[in-house]
Design a protein around this motif. Structure first.
Motif, PDB file in Angstrom:
ATOM      1  N   ARG A  28       0.845  -1.203   0.000  1.00 16.20           N
ATOM      2  CA  ARG A  28       0.000   0.000   0.000  1.00 16.20           C
ATOM      3  C   ARG A  28       0.875   1.247   0.000  1.00 16.20           C
ATOM      4  O   ARG A  28       1.107   1.837  -1.024  1.00 16.20           O
ATOM      5  CB  ARG A  28      -0.946  -0.023   1.210  1.00 16.20           C
ATOM      6  CG  ARG A  28      -2.016  -1.116   1.100  1.00 16.20           C
ATOM      7  CD  ARG A  28      -3.092  -0.938   2.146  1.00 16.20           C
ATOM      8  NE  ARG A  28      -3.799   0.318   1.977  1.00 16.20           N
ATOM      9  CZ  ARG A  28      -4.821   0.491   1.146  1.00 16.20           C
ATOM     10  NH1 ARG A  28      -5.240  -0.515   0.400  1.00 16.20           N
ATOM     11  NH2 ARG A  28      -5.428   1.654   1.067  1.00 16.20           N
ATOM     12  N   GLN A  40      -4.882  -8.197  -6.962  1.00 15.15           N
ATOM     13  CA  GLN A  40      -4.943  -6.772  -7.329  1.00 15.15           C
ATOM     14  C   GLN A  40      -5.569  -6.578  -8.710  1.00 15.15           C
ATOM     15  O   GLN A  40      -6.245  -5.575  -8.963  1.00 15.15           O
ATOM     16  CB  GLN A  40      -3.538  -6.155  -7.290  1.00 15.15           C
ATOM     17  CG  GLN A  40      -2.889  -6.154  -5.918  1.00 15.15           C
ATOM     18  CD  GLN A  40      -3.625  -5.287  -4.907  1.00 15.15           C
ATOM     19  OE1 GLN A  40      -4.455  -4.452  -5.266  1.00 15.15           O
ATOM     20  NE2 GLN A  40      -3.329  -5.482  -3.629  1.00 15.15           N
ATOM     21  N   ASN A 239      -3.530   6.568  -7.425  1.00 16.56           N
ATOM     22  CA  ASN A 239      -3.392   5.464  -6.475  1.00 16.56           C
ATOM     23  C   ASN A 239      -1.962   5.306  -5.992  1.00 16.56           C
ATOM     24  O   ASN A 239      -1.725   4.828  -4.881  1.00 16.56           O
ATOM     25  CB  ASN A 239      -3.869   4.160  -7.125  1.00 16.56           C
ATOM     26  CG  ASN A 239      -5.373   4.025  -7.094  1.00 16.56           C
ATOM     27  OD1 ASN A 239      -5.939   3.608  -6.086  1.00 16.56           O
ATOM     28  ND2 ASN A 239      -6.030   4.426  -8.169  1.00 16.56           N
ATOM     29  N   ASN A 245      -2.095   3.152  -2.713  1.00 17.72           N
ATOM     30  CA  ASN A 245      -2.398   1.808  -3.215  1.00 17.72           C
ATOM     31  C   ASN A 245      -1.326   1.419  -4.226  1.00 17.72           C
ATOM     32  O   ASN A 245      -1.579   1.338  -5.424  1.00 17.72           O
ATOM     33  CB  ASN A 245      -3.779   1.771  -3.874  1.00 17.72           C
ATOM     34  CG  ASN A 245      -4.884   1.796  -2.862  1.00 17.72           C
ATOM     35  OD1 ASN A 245      -4.768   1.202  -1.791  1.00 17.72           O
ATOM     36  ND2 ASN A 245      -5.968   2.483  -3.180  1.00 17.72           N
TER      37      ASN A 245
END
Length: 280
Positions: A28, A40, A239, A245
């Motif tokens: 992350r 993912q 992200n 992420n």
């Protein structure tokens, strides 16, 4: 050649392998190596934001490439007529390509802004009902991206195709003139197949620009209004740096790389086939 090979293997290929490895983990904020394999990718395919961005990219990419190829070809044909001030026109057509996507986006954002752009200018001339607010309309904002990108990219296509047109044998033109073949038919039936490898090169360059489209979107629309102009590259960057992420962002990056390979591979082999066919 050794330094070049070290860069290719160590930087490009190594970075791709590392990106793929991280996409198979639960990373992350920082990379960790606790693998969950393709979770993912499954998560990515269930993200509405990703699916919307892919859909926007398809619309943007198809329109951008088609319009650039057609417009670039028409400009190349015009330049090939040995017109006056050819170097001036060539500079004008190529100048937008010298700009970065950030500058292009900011320029077109100002031009298309309803408050002080084209709409405000025309209304100032007395046409009070004139409306040109595509940049703030979710159903048309994607076409604003296409317009700005075509403005920047069509000059490159023109330059590539013009080089191809200048390579066509003069005797061919004389023969078609003697036979009385219409010029438009010579271009569509004879010249276009000859310069097909150049068109393929232009298509590959445009396709790469489509997949990595980010600067233009951020500078022109910021992905809005709503998510009308979101693209995968922006999804990945958000992200990676804002939503922490890392693994999901890397999965998106790998999907973008896969799209480039899927597009470029058939074009590469088609170019090789046409080159071998031309060489006899």
């Amino acid at each position: 050649m050794l330094p070049a090979w070290i860069i290719v293997i160590g930087v490009f290929i190594g970075a791709m392998i590392w990106t793929f490895v991280i996409s198979m983990t639960n990373s992350r904020l920082i990379p960790i190596y606790k693998f969950n394999f393709f979770d993912q990718y499954v998560r990515l395919m269930n993200q509405d934001a990703w699916l919307v961005s892919v859909g926007n990219l398809v619309v943007f990419g198809v329109l951008f490439i088609l319009v650039c190829l057609v417009l670039g070809f028409l400009m190349a044909v015009m330049m090939d007529q040995k017109i006056r001030a050819e170097s001036l026109f060539r500079t004008i057509f190529l100048y937008p390509y010298a700009m970065s996507f950030v500058v292009t986006g900011l320029v077109w954002q100002w031009v298309l802004n309803p408050t002080f752009g084209i709409q405000a200018t025309v209304r100032g001339w007395g046409f009070d009902n004139f409306v040109f607010d595509w940049i703030v309309r979710p159903d048309r904002a994607i076409f604003v991206l296409v317009l700005a990108a075509v403005w920047q990219g069509s000059g490159l296509v023109m330059a590539i195709l013009l080089a191809g047109l200048r390579g066509v044998d003069e005797d061919l033109w004389k023969a078609t003139k003697v036979d009385g073949i219409a010029k438009w038919r010579v271009y569509t039936s004879i010249v276009l197949p000859i310069i097909a490898p150049m068109a393929a090169t232009a298509t590959v360059l445009l396709s790469v620009s489509v997949v990595k489209a980010y600067d233009l979107v951020v500078a022109l629309t910021g992905g809005g209004p709503g998510n009308a102009t979101e693209v995968p590259a922006k999804f990945v960057m958000e992200n990676l740096f804002e939503r922490q992420n890392v693994a999901l962002a890397n999965a998106g990056a790998i999907m973008m790389l896969a799209a480039v390979v899927v597009i470029a591979t058939p074009i590469y082999y088609a170019r090789r086939y046409m080159a071998r066919k031309a060489a006899g």
